[in-house]
Design a protein around this motif. Sequence first.
Motif, PDB file in Angstrom:
ATOM      1  N   ALA A 108       6.515   0.714  -5.900  1.00  0.00           N
ATOM      2  CA  ALA A 108       6.902  -0.690  -5.729  1.00  0.00           C
ATOM      3  C   ALA A 108       8.410  -0.816  -5.522  1.00  0.00           C
ATOM      4  N   GLN A 109       9.187  -0.072  -6.285  1.00  0.00           N
ATOM      5  CA  GLN A 109      10.645  -0.099  -6.124  1.00  0.00           C
ATOM      6  C   GLN A 109      11.051   0.429  -4.748  1.00  0.00           C
ATOM      7  N   LEU A 110      10.448   1.538  -4.350  1.00  0.00           N
ATOM      8  CA  LEU A 110      10.787   2.149  -3.066  1.00  0.00           C
ATOM      9  C   LEU A 110      10.408   1.234  -1.905  1.00  0.00           C
ATOM     10  N   THR A 111       9.245   0.581  -1.990  1.00  0.00           N
ATOM     11  CA  THR A 111       8.849  -0.327  -0.902  1.00  0.00           C
ATOM     12  C   THR A 111       9.697  -1.598  -0.900  1.00  0.00           C
ATOM     13  N   SER A 112      10.251  -1.969  -2.055  1.00  0.00           N
ATOM     14  CA  SER A 112      11.152  -3.122  -2.058  1.00  0.00           C
ATOM     15  C   SER A 112      12.481  -2.766  -1.379  1.00  0.00           C
ATOM     16  N   GLU A 113      12.839  -1.494  -1.417  1.00  0.00           N
ATOM     17  CA  GLU A 113      14.061  -1.017  -0.749  1.00  0.00           C
ATOM     18  C   GLU A 113      13.815  -0.730   0.731  1.00  0.00           C
ATOM     19  N   SER A 114      12.577  -0.395   1.073  1.00  0.00           N
ATOM     20  CA  SER A 114      12.250  -0.014   2.453  1.00  0.00           C
ATOM     21  C   SER A 114      11.083  -0.849   2.959  1.00  0.00           C
ATOM     22  N   ARG A 115      11.416  -1.892   3.692  1.00  0.00           N
ATOM     23  CA  ARG A 115      10.385  -2.743   4.277  1.00  0.00           C
ATOM     24  C   ARG A 115       9.477  -1.929   5.196  1.00  0.00           C
ATOM     25  N   ALA A 116      10.038  -0.956   5.906  1.00  0.00           N
ATOM     26  CA  ALA A 116       9.240  -0.126   6.811  1.00  0.00           C
ATOM     27  C   ALA A 116       8.160   0.642   6.054  1.00  0.00           C
ATOM     28  N   LEU A 117       8.504   1.169   4.879  1.00  0.00           N
ATOM     29  CA  LEU A 117       7.512   1.894   4.083  1.00  0.00           C
ATOM     30  C   LEU A 117       6.430   0.944   3.597  1.00  0.00           C
ATOM     31  N   GLY A 118       6.820  -0.211   3.118  1.00  0.00           N
ATOM     32  CA  GLY A 118       5.835  -1.205   2.670  1.00  0.00           C
ATOM     33  C   GLY A 118       4.893  -1.608   3.790  1.00  0.00           C
ATOM     34  N   ASN A 119       5.442  -1.834   4.979  1.00  0.00           N
ATOM     35  CA  ASN A 119       4.609  -2.202   6.127  1.00  0.00           C
ATOM     36  C   ASN A 119       3.686  -1.063   6.535  1.00  0.00           C
ATOM     37  N   ALA A 120       4.211   0.157   6.528  1.00  0.00           N
ATOM     38  CA  ALA A 120       3.390   1.311   6.919  1.00  0.00           C
ATOM     39  C   ALA A 120       2.211   1.469   5.966  1.00  0.00           C
ATOM     40  N   ILE A 121       2.450   1.289   4.675  1.00  0.00           N
ATOM     41  CA  ILE A 121       1.371   1.406   3.697  1.00  0.00           C
ATOM     42  C   ILE A 121       0.387   0.253   3.856  1.00  0.00           C
ATOM     43  N   ALA A 122       0.892  -0.948   4.046  1.00  0.00           N
ATOM     44  CA  ALA A 122       0.025  -2.118   4.182  1.00  0.00           C
ATOM     45  C   ALA A 122      -0.897  -2.010   5.400  1.00  0.00           C
ATOM     46  N   HIS A 123      -0.409  -1.395   6.469  1.00  0.00           N
ATOM     47  CA  HIS A 123      -1.196  -1.284   7.701  1.00  0.00           C
ATOM     48  C   HIS A 123      -1.994   0.016   7.806  1.00  0.00           C
ATOM     49  N   TRP A 124      -1.891   0.856   6.811  1.00  0.00           N
ATOM     50  CA  TRP A 124      -2.608   2.135   6.795  1.00  0.00           C
ATOM     51  C   TRP A 124      -4.074   1.882   6.469  1.00  0.00           C
ATOM     52  N   HIS A 125      -4.962   2.552   7.187  1.00  0.00           N
ATOM     53  CA  HIS A 125      -6.403   2.346   7.023  1.00  0.00           C
ATOM     54  C   HIS A 125      -7.061   3.378   6.117  1.00  0.00           C
ATOM     55  N   GLY A 126      -6.283   4.198   5.452  1.00  0.00           N
ATOM     56  CA  GLY A 126      -6.829   5.119   4.474  1.00  0.00           C
ATOM     57  C   GLY A 126      -7.147   6.512   4.977  1.00  0.00           C
ATOM     58  N   GLU A 127      -6.894   6.790   6.232  1.00  0.00           N
ATOM     59  CA  GLU A 127      -7.186   8.110   6.795  1.00  0.00           C
ATOM     60  C   GLU A 127      -5.925   8.966   6.789  1.00  0.00           C
ATOM     61  N   ARG A 128      -6.097  10.210   6.349  1.00  0.00           N
ATOM     62  CA  ARG A 128      -4.934  11.116   6.348  1.00  0.00           C
ATOM     63  C   ARG A 128      -4.397  11.325   7.765  1.00  0.00           C
ATOM     64  N   SER A 129      -5.277  11.286   8.745  1.00  0.00           N
ATOM     65  CA  SER A 129      -4.848  11.471  10.135  1.00  0.00           C
ATOM     66  C   SER A 129      -3.938  10.335  10.607  1.00  0.00           C
ATOM     67  N   GLU A 130      -3.879   9.258   9.849  1.00  0.00           N
ATOM     68  CA  GLU A 130      -3.023   8.111  10.182  1.00  0.00           C
ATOM     69  C   GLU A 130      -1.763   8.068   9.314  1.00  0.00           C
ATOM     70  N   ALA A 131      -1.389   9.205   8.762  1.00  0.00           N
ATOM     71  CA  ALA A 131      -0.270   9.254   7.820  1.00  0.00           C
ATOM     72  C   ALA A 131       1.101   9.192   8.486  1.00  0.00           C
ATOM     73  N   GLY A 132       1.167   9.364   9.785  1.00  0.00           N
ATOM     74  CA  GLY A 132       2.450   9.439  10.485  1.00  0.00           C
ATOM     75  C   GLY A 132       3.430   8.320  10.162  1.00  0.00           C
ATOM     76  N   PRO A 133       3.023   7.052  10.264  1.00  0.00           N
ATOM     77  CA  PRO A 133       3.973   5.975   9.973  1.00  0.00           C
ATOM     78  C   PRO A 133       4.475   5.991   8.525  1.00  0.00           C
ATOM     79  N   ILE A 134       3.608   6.371   7.585  1.00  0.00           N
ATOM     80  CA  ILE A 134       4.045   6.448   6.191  1.00  0.00           C
ATOM     81  C   ILE A 134       5.035   7.591   6.027  1.00  0.00           C
ATOM     82  N   ALA A 135       4.737   8.744   6.623  1.00  0.00           N
ATOM     83  CA  ALA A 135       5.647   9.888   6.542  1.00  0.00           C
ATOM     84  C   ALA A 135       7.005   9.541   7.142  1.00  0.00           C
ATOM     85  N   GLN A 136       6.990   8.892   8.302  1.00  0.00           N
ATOM     86  CA  GLN A 136       8.252   8.514   8.955  1.00  0.00           C
ATOM     87  C   GLN A 136       9.059   7.563   8.076  1.00  0.00           C
ATOM     88  N   ALA A 137       8.386   6.548   7.533  1.00  0.00           N
ATOM     89  CA  ALA A 137       9.087   5.566   6.712  1.00  0.00           C
ATOM     90  C   ALA A 137       9.601   6.186   5.409  1.00  0.00           C
TER      91      ALA A 137
END
Length: 98
Positions: free
Chosen positions: A27-56
């Motif tokens: 929660a603290q990290l996503t409050s500091e990084s809007r990109a990480l919060g958005n990447a997690i919020a838009h993630w559909h739960g598949e490891r193959s879709e981890a790219g945006p979370i890894a980048q953020a």
Amino acid sequence: MTEDHVIHALSLIQAISGIKLSTEQLAQLTSESRALGNAIAHWHGERSEAGPIAQALSQALLKQPWPTGTAVEKQGEFIGRLQAAADERGYDVVPIAD
């Protein structure tokens, strides 16, 4: 985000980076990084879709992109630097399971 989604995101972050965050730390990290919060919020739960979370995550901790393409060969070195940055922030670091 639902609690279940957050738990799955925490598990994904640990699996791809070896960084073990608590829900409070995430929660603290996503409050500091809007990109990480958005990447997690838009993630559909598949490891193959981890790219945006890894980048953020890498941008939030290192201010650098996650290695892709030919840079993947140096991913082990990158993960080491990412884990060192996480450790400096007080986050637990664990071995990455193959």
